[in-house]
Write an enzyme that holds these catalytic residues in place. Structure first.
Site, PDB file in Angstrom:
ATOM      1  CG  ASN A  77       1.517   0.498   4.160  1.00 23.93           C
ATOM      2  OD1 ASN A  77       1.115  -0.614   4.117  1.00 23.93           O
ATOM      3  ND2 ASN A  77       2.551   1.077   4.105  1.00 23.93           N
ATOM      4  N   GLY A  78      -0.944  -1.226   6.174  1.00 18.59           N
ATOM      5  CA  GLY A  78      -0.628  -2.196   7.409  1.00 18.59           C
ATOM      6  C   GLY A  78      -1.627  -3.079   7.762  1.00 18.59           C
ATOM      7  CG  HIS A 107      19.202 -36.643  -4.104  1.00 18.05           C
ATOM      8  ND1 HIS A 107      19.550 -37.857  -3.855  1.00 18.05           N
ATOM      9  CD2 HIS A 107      20.384 -36.176  -4.496  1.00 18.05           C
ATOM     10  CE1 HIS A 107      20.942 -38.159  -3.908  1.00 18.05           C
ATOM     11  NE2 HIS A 107      21.402 -36.747  -4.109  1.00 18.05           N
ATOM     12  CD1 TRP A 109       0.020  -6.437  -2.921  1.00 18.95           C
ATOM     13  CD2 TRP A 109      -0.108  -6.990  -0.820  1.00 18.95           C
ATOM     14  NE1 TRP A 109       0.120  -7.566  -2.783  1.00 18.95           N
ATOM     15  CE2 TRP A 109       0.147  -7.915  -1.580  1.00 18.95           C
ATOM     16  CE3 TRP A 109      -0.691  -6.850   0.606  1.00 18.95           C
ATOM     17  CZ2 TRP A 109       0.522  -9.407  -0.900  1.00 18.95           C
ATOM     18  CZ3 TRP A 109      -0.485  -8.003   1.131  1.00 18.95           C
ATOM     19  CH2 TRP A 109       0.013  -9.465   0.390  1.00 18.95           C
ATOM     20  CE  LYS A 124      11.542  -2.846  -5.453  1.00 17.07           C
ATOM     21  NZ  LYS A 124      12.328  -3.972  -6.016  1.00 17.07           N
ATOM     22  CD  GLU A 132       9.863 -11.532  -8.253  1.00 17.71           C
ATOM     23  OE1 GLU A 132       9.183 -11.286  -7.424  1.00 17.71           O
ATOM     24  OE2 GLU A 132      11.091 -11.504  -8.248  1.00 17.71           O
ATOM     25  CE  LYS A 165      13.688 -11.260  -9.590  1.00 13.52           C
ATOM     26  NZ  LYS A 165      14.333 -10.972  -8.286  1.00 13.52           N
ATOM     27  CB  CYS A 202      -1.044   0.089   1.259  1.00 18.30           C
ATOM     28  SG  CYS A 202      -2.045  -1.211   1.133  1.00 18.30           S
ATOM     29  CD  GLU A 218      17.208 -13.047  -7.420  1.00 21.85           C
ATOM     30  OE1 GLU A 218      16.520 -13.667  -6.331  1.00 21.85           O
ATOM     31  OE2 GLU A 218      16.718 -12.001  -7.725  1.00 21.85           O
ATOM     32  NE  ARG A 245       4.724   1.772   0.053  1.00 20.82           N
ATOM     33  CZ  ARG A 245       5.493   1.273   0.847  1.00 20.82           C
ATOM     34  NH1 ARG A 245       6.932   1.652   0.624  1.00 20.82           N
ATOM     35  NH2 ARG A 245       5.192   0.910   1.923  1.00 20.82           N
TER      36      ARG A 245
HETATM   37  O1  M6R Z   1      12.989  -5.103   0.421  1.00 16.12           O
HETATM   38  P1  M6R Z   1      13.464  -6.632   0.712  1.00 16.12           P
HETATM   39  O2  M6R Z   1      14.831  -6.746   0.021  1.00 16.12           O
HETATM   40  O3  M6R Z   1      13.365  -6.841   2.018  1.00 16.12           O
HETATM   41  O4  M6R Z   1      12.342  -7.326   0.146  1.00 16.12           O
HETATM   42  C1  M6R Z   1      12.493  -8.790   0.162  1.00 16.12           C
HETATM   43  C2  M6R Z   1      11.448  -9.225  -0.764  1.00 16.12           C
HETATM   44  O5  M6R Z   1      10.130  -9.138  -0.700  1.00 16.12           O
HETATM   45  C3  M6R Z   1      11.967  -9.239  -2.247  1.00 16.12           C
HETATM   46  O6  M6R Z   1      13.074  -9.651  -2.668  1.00 16.12           O
HETATM   47  C4  M6R Z   1      10.771  -9.905  -3.228  1.00 16.12           C
HETATM   48  O7  M6R Z   1      11.126 -11.472  -3.131  1.00 16.12           O
HETATM   49  C5  M6R Z   1      11.121  -9.572  -4.853  1.00 16.12           C
HETATM   50  N1  M6R Z   1      10.059  -9.493  -5.645  1.00 16.12           N
HETATM   51  C6  M6R Z   1      11.988 -10.352  -5.448  1.00 16.12           C
HETATM   52  O8  M6R Z   1      12.312  -9.977  -6.990  1.00 16.12           O
END
Ligand code: M6R
Length: 611
Positions: free
Chosen positions: A99-100, A507, A73, A606, A491, A488, A2, A484, A27
């Site tokens: 927000n929260g 395994h 969000w 984000k 998402e 990527k 948010c 990673e 956000r």
């Molecule tokens: O702001 P942060 O690095 O603490 O965020 C952690 C994760 O939410 C963030 O890395 C998320 O996995 C991303 N969408 C990855 O691309």
């Protein structure tokens, strides 16, 4: 999670609020809403993106000098017009954005329902707002006092902004656990989840702390704690330009941020690393160097991509510094009663510096006597401020929801840290230390060279865009890069992907392999190279499609793989900073080929400020 914006001053509020919301859309983008104060409250809100609301209210009366706005969000209640913020109180006199999460909202809702309140939305926000109004009416007090009383009963996390139709130019704001920045202008104030909505108007900002309440008027900013004591606002100067949060000619923020990496990594190393002089200058480490040298254990807490940086740091720190490292998901660490000994060092890694799980994890650890070291990108963020020491990644604002340049910044900082500690501790030879300094210094140039061949990954992406699943395999330092890469792809393209240590594949995951499965190998030249070549053979023997990321000059793997992408040679500790670049590009091009809004993929946000 948010985004919130507010303005009070002499300018028109709506254009400032709506532009601010566009900048904060990373956000959350489930719904958008604004409340404007001009002879009463006007609230406009709608499910969908900021542009959907903007279009829907063309021609309406948007004139006001005080206003608030929200991009959501969803947590409580599905994305819908009715659940969108701002919410209005039962009397219609108050409007609030939040927000929260209010954790005890069911209890509060029950109390209010018994008093006859009726709720139109499913949100915790509407409950808190009416709780505040109920206190205001029963206690015959002003809004500020009602907010203070209400927040003492609330558990959870919040930033709230409130407008009161009886108080025309005032915004009441409060925070606990979610970020709030107030920009100080001449006869005007700006509020935001981060500083982006106010960048072109002021560089003077106040970061509001937990349990603080702000009374914001055009000419006045009063900060108080929940005990009604005044606090002197601490004004900080922003070191950020508007250009940093614009696309700068790229189609997407994600692509811009991928291509910025030669300069962001350079910025991260600049002023710290001097290979010719053989020095690494990191004040945060230097101030705590004895703690690091004497540490029995380092625990790294993080989430998502930052967790992958942590995993790579475990490999590097154990190798170079000979200090045991444990890597923890912040969300697990905070709830599982971990053993934390006095003097343990906790490293928190976070791009946003606001991730709720990471933040609360380090708060708990700090209470138990641990030293907290923060590796954070957003300057002045909560994790940066709560840490005993730290190092910024200096990657600049990362707007794309998928983390790219922040990740390579984290790897650069962690590698420098490990080298500095190893040197001070005497666990690295002079020769290896010097070699690695020069290797690190050369990374920006090598990343630049990789980016020049980015189009090759577009071709590979088009070939595999129809895949339902993908497997990412790497060994040693490249294993976290496999994780990673898979994250990527998931998402950004919505293709199901798994990352595994290449040998572990035998395994279980090998059962997935058939002629339709793309298997991405991160197979740069390192001490495991022969082993990973065997793993490639095992996949090929089962007709899997192999996409291999390999080192220039490798003449073995091209003969077995279906597709290859070359990266420049590098020491195996440094190579992950290079091999992660094709992972980012492959996901980006896959996402584009599949029609995904790569900057705002579905269901994500984000900055995850809820648990
Ligand atoms: O702001 P942060 O690095 O603490 O965020 C952690 C994760 O939410 C963030 O890395 C998320 O996995 C991303 N969408 C990855 O691309």
């Amino acid at each position: 999670m948010c985004g919130i914006v507010g303005y009070t001053g002499t300018k028109e509020a709506y254009p400032i609020v709506i532009t601010g919301l566009k900048r904060l859309e990373y956000r959350g983008y489930d719904s958008t809403g604004v409340a404007l104060l001009n002879n009463g409250l006007k609230v406009y809100k709608k499910k969908g993106r900021v542009s959907d609301l903007e279009e829907a209210i063309i021609g309406m009366d948007l004139h006001a000098h005080t206003g608030i706005g929200h991009t959501r969000w969803a947590t409580h209640g599905e994305p819908s017009d009715v659940n969108a913020h701002p919410h209005t109180s039962a009397s219609g006199k108050l409007a609030m954005i939040h927000n929260g999460i209010i954790e005890n909202y069911t209890q509060l809702k029950k109390e209010l329902t018994n008093k006859g309140y009726v709720f139109t939305s499913e949100t915790d926000t509407e409950v808190l707002l009416n709780f505040i109004e109920d206190i205001k009416e029963n206690n015959q007090c002003d809004l500020e006092e009602a907010v203070r009383v209400a927040l003492k009963r609330v558990t959870g996390a919040y930033v709230i902004l409130l407008l009161d139709s009886e108080n025309p130019d005032t915004i009441i704001a409060a925070r606990k656990g979610s970020p709030l920045v107030i920009g100080v202008g001449k006869g005007e104030h700006f509020l935001g989840s981060d500083a982006s909505p106010m960048l072109e108007y002021t560089k003077e900002v106040v970061y509001v702390n937990d349990y603080e309440l702000a009374i914001v008027r055009p000419d006045e900013l009063i900060l108080k704690n929940l005990g009604n004591e005044k606090i002197t606002p601490f004004v900080t100067r922003l070191d950020m330009e508007l250009a940093a949060i614009e696309k700068g000619g790229y189609d997407h923020f994600m692509l811009k941020e991928i291509f910025e990496q030669p300069s962001t990594i350079h910025d991260c190393l600049r002023g710290r690393l001097d290979a010719a002089a053989g020095t690494i200058t990191m004040k945060g480490i230097q101030d705590n160097i004895q703690h690091f040298i004497n540490a029995n254990r380092i625990i790294i807490v993080a989430c998502g991509t930052s967790w992958h940086a942590a995993l790579l740091a475990e490999y590097i720190i154990e190798e170079l510094c000979r200090i045991p490292v444990e890597v923890e998901y912040a969300s697990e660490f905070r709830y599982r009663n971990p053993i934390i000994n006095k003097g343990d060092i906790i490293i928190a890694i976070s791009q946003s510096g606001e991730t709720a799980d990471t933040l609360v994890a380090i708060e708990r650890a700090k209470e138990n006597g641990a030293i907290i070291f923060g590796i954070v990108n957003v300057v002045g963020s909560s994790i940066a401020r709560i840490s005993n020491g730290g190092a910024y990644t200096h990657a600049g604002p990362e707007i794309g929801v998928a983390s790219t340049k922040a990740f390579t910044g984290q790897l650069a900082v962690l590698t420098m840290m490990a080298l500095k500690i190893a040197k001070e501790k005497g666990t690295i030879s002079d020769e290896r230390y010097t070699d690695l300094l020069f290797e690190l210094e050369a990374v920006p140039e090598k990343v630049d060279a990789i980016l020049k061949t980015a189009e090759q990954l577009k071709t590979i992406a088009l070939k595999y865009k129809g895949a339902a699943d993908a497997l990412y395999l790497g060994r040693g330092y490249n294993f976290p890069i496999a994780l990673e890469g898979a994250l990527k792809l998931k998402e950004i393209s919505y293709i199901h992907a798994e990352g595994y240590p290449a040998a572990e594949m035998k395994h279980g995951p090998i059962a997935l392999v058939d002629e339709n499965l793309p298997v991405v190998f991160i197979a740069t030249k390192d001490s495991y190279h022969e082993k990973i070549v065997s793993n490639i053979q095992e996949i090929k023997a089962r007709k899997g499609k192999v996409i291999a990321i390999i080192t220039e000059g490798d003449d073995l793997i091209p003969g077995m793989a279906d597709d290859v992408f070359y990266v420049p040679p590098a020491d195996e500790i440094i190579a992950p900073m290079l091999s992660t670049i094709p992972m980012q590009l492959l996901s980006y091009y896959m996402g584009i080929a599949r029609g995904v809004d790569v900057d705002k993929p579905r269901n994500l946000a984000k900055s995850v400020t809820v648990e």
